[in-house]
Design a protein around this motif. Structure first.
Motif, PDB file in Angstrom:
ATOM      1  N   GLU A 114       0.836  -1.105   0.018  1.00  0.00           N
ATOM      2  CA  GLU A 114      -0.019   0.093  -0.125  1.00  0.00           C
ATOM      3  C   GLU A 114       0.790   1.451  -0.011  1.00  0.00           C
ATOM      4  N   ASP A 115       1.982   1.059   0.620  1.00  0.00           N
ATOM      5  CA  ASP A 115       2.740   2.428   0.803  1.00  0.00           C
ATOM      6  C   ASP A 115       3.583   2.628  -0.774  1.00  0.00           C
ATOM      7  N   LYS A 116       3.615   1.637  -1.466  1.00  0.00           N
ATOM      8  CA  LYS A 116       4.143   1.802  -2.756  1.00  0.00           C
ATOM      9  C   LYS A 116       3.090   1.967  -3.784  1.00  0.00           C
ATOM     10  N   ASP A 117       1.763   2.151  -3.311  1.00  0.00           N
ATOM     11  CA  ASP A 117       0.521   2.386  -4.240  1.00  0.00           C
ATOM     12  C   ASP A 117       0.241   1.280  -5.079  1.00  0.00           C
ATOM     13  N   LEU A 118       0.582   0.016  -4.600  1.00  0.00           N
ATOM     14  CA  LEU A 118       0.221  -1.170  -5.801  1.00  0.00           C
ATOM     15  C   LEU A 118      -1.165  -1.712  -5.189  1.00  0.00           C
ATOM     16  N   ILE A 119      -1.609  -1.537  -3.909  1.00  0.00           N
ATOM     17  CA  ILE A 119      -2.733  -2.160  -3.552  1.00  0.00           C
ATOM     18  C   ILE A 119      -3.389  -1.274  -2.603  1.00  0.00           C
ATOM     19  N   LYS A 120      -4.605  -1.336  -2.433  1.00  0.00           N
ATOM     20  CA  LYS A 120      -5.649  -0.578  -1.513  1.00  0.00           C
ATOM     21  C   LYS A 120      -5.940  -1.517  -0.484  1.00  0.00           C
ATOM     22  N   ILE A 121      -5.800  -1.156   0.719  1.00  0.00           N
ATOM     23  CA  ILE A 121      -6.370  -1.595   2.051  1.00  0.00           C
ATOM     24  C   ILE A 121      -7.756  -1.175   2.464  1.00  0.00           C
ATOM     25  N   ASP A 122      -8.778  -1.986   2.806  1.00  0.00           N
ATOM     26  CA  ASP A 122      -9.920  -1.462   3.335  1.00  0.00           C
ATOM     27  C   ASP A 122     -10.300  -2.291   4.407  1.00  0.00           C
ATOM     28  N   TYR A 123     -11.085  -1.917   5.345  1.00  0.00           N
ATOM     29  CA  TYR A 123     -11.733  -2.724   6.368  1.00  0.00           C
ATOM     30  C   TYR A 123     -13.146  -2.869   6.442  1.00  0.00           C
ATOM     31  N   THR A 124     -13.566  -4.071   6.727  1.00  0.00           N
ATOM     32  CA  THR A 124     -15.009  -4.332   6.841  1.00  0.00           C
ATOM     33  C   THR A 124     -15.406  -4.974   8.092  1.00  0.00           C
ATOM     34  N   ALA A 125     -16.616  -5.037   8.756  1.00  0.00           N
ATOM     35  CA  ALA A 125     -16.755  -5.450  10.128  1.00  0.00           C
ATOM     36  C   ALA A 125     -16.911  -6.858   9.808  1.00  0.00           C
ATOM     37  N   THR A 126     -17.177  -7.599   8.778  1.00  0.00           N
ATOM     38  CA  THR A 126     -17.329  -9.063   8.729  1.00  0.00           C
ATOM     39  C   THR A 126     -15.859  -9.786   8.224  1.00  0.00           C
ATOM     40  N   LYS A 127     -15.199  -9.017   7.485  1.00  0.00           N
ATOM     41  CA  LYS A 127     -13.835  -9.570   6.903  1.00  0.00           C
ATOM     42  C   LYS A 127     -12.487  -9.095   7.546  1.00  0.00           C
ATOM     43  N   GLY A 128     -12.826  -7.892   8.278  1.00  0.00           N
ATOM     44  CA  GLY A 128     -11.244  -7.325   8.781  1.00  0.00           C
ATOM     45  C   GLY A 128     -10.693  -6.571   7.574  1.00  0.00           C
ATOM     46  N   MET A 129      -9.808  -6.885   7.417  1.00  0.00           N
ATOM     47  CA  MET A 129      -8.666  -6.241   6.590  1.00  0.00           C
ATOM     48  C   MET A 129      -8.952  -6.838   5.166  1.00  0.00           C
ATOM     49  N   VAL A 130      -9.229  -5.988   4.263  1.00  0.00           N
ATOM     50  CA  VAL A 130      -9.622  -6.452   2.871  1.00  0.00           C
ATOM     51  C   VAL A 130      -8.541  -5.794   1.945  1.00  0.00           C
ATOM     52  N   LEU A 131      -8.198  -6.512   0.967  1.00  0.00           N
ATOM     53  CA  LEU A 131      -6.980  -6.205   0.001  1.00  0.00           C
ATOM     54  C   LEU A 131      -7.828  -5.949  -1.430  1.00  0.00           C
ATOM     55  N   GLU A 132      -7.303  -5.024  -2.014  1.00  0.00           N
ATOM     56  CA  GLU A 132      -7.807  -4.804  -3.444  1.00  0.00           C
ATOM     57  C   GLU A 132      -6.405  -4.233  -4.221  1.00  0.00           C
ATOM     58  N   TYR A 133      -6.307  -4.972  -5.280  1.00  0.00           N
ATOM     59  CA  TYR A 133      -5.361  -4.698  -6.297  1.00  0.00           C
ATOM     60  C   TYR A 133      -5.733  -3.422  -6.967  1.00  0.00           C
ATOM     61  N   LYS A 134      -4.742  -2.499  -7.428  1.00  0.00           N
ATOM     62  CA  LYS A 134      -5.023  -1.211  -7.950  1.00  0.00           C
ATOM     63  C   LYS A 134      -4.718  -1.587  -9.488  1.00  0.00           C
TER      64      LYS A 134
END
Length: 71
Positions: A51-71
């Motif tokens: 995420e620091d290198k802007d390759l992925i986005k980190i999000d958080y959900t109540a049911t799954k916790g940390m969720v990763l998305e490829y940019k």
């Protein structure tokens, strides 16, 4: 023992993380950790670095916790 093998192994596993999350819209840390057979804390650490290198986005959900998305 050479440090080269350690760096190569990390790079390979880290690249595999990017590959796994690029194959779906969003991936939970627990699913990625299970697929890669590494601890969730390891996946979280790699994810934060990517995420620091802007390759992925980190999000958080109540049911799954940390969720990763490829940019």
């Amino acid at each position: 023992m050479s440090d080269e093998g350690v760096d190569s192994e990390f790079g390979t596993q880290a690249d595999e993380l990017l590959s796994v999350i690029s194959e779906s819209d969003k991936s939970s840390v627990s699913n990625v950790a299970s697929e890669l057979e590494v601890p969730e804390e390891t996946v979280k650490s790699w994810a934060e670095a990517f995420e620091d290198k802007d390759l992925i986005k980190i999000d958080y959900t109540a049911t799954k916790g940390m969720v990763l998305e490829y940019k």
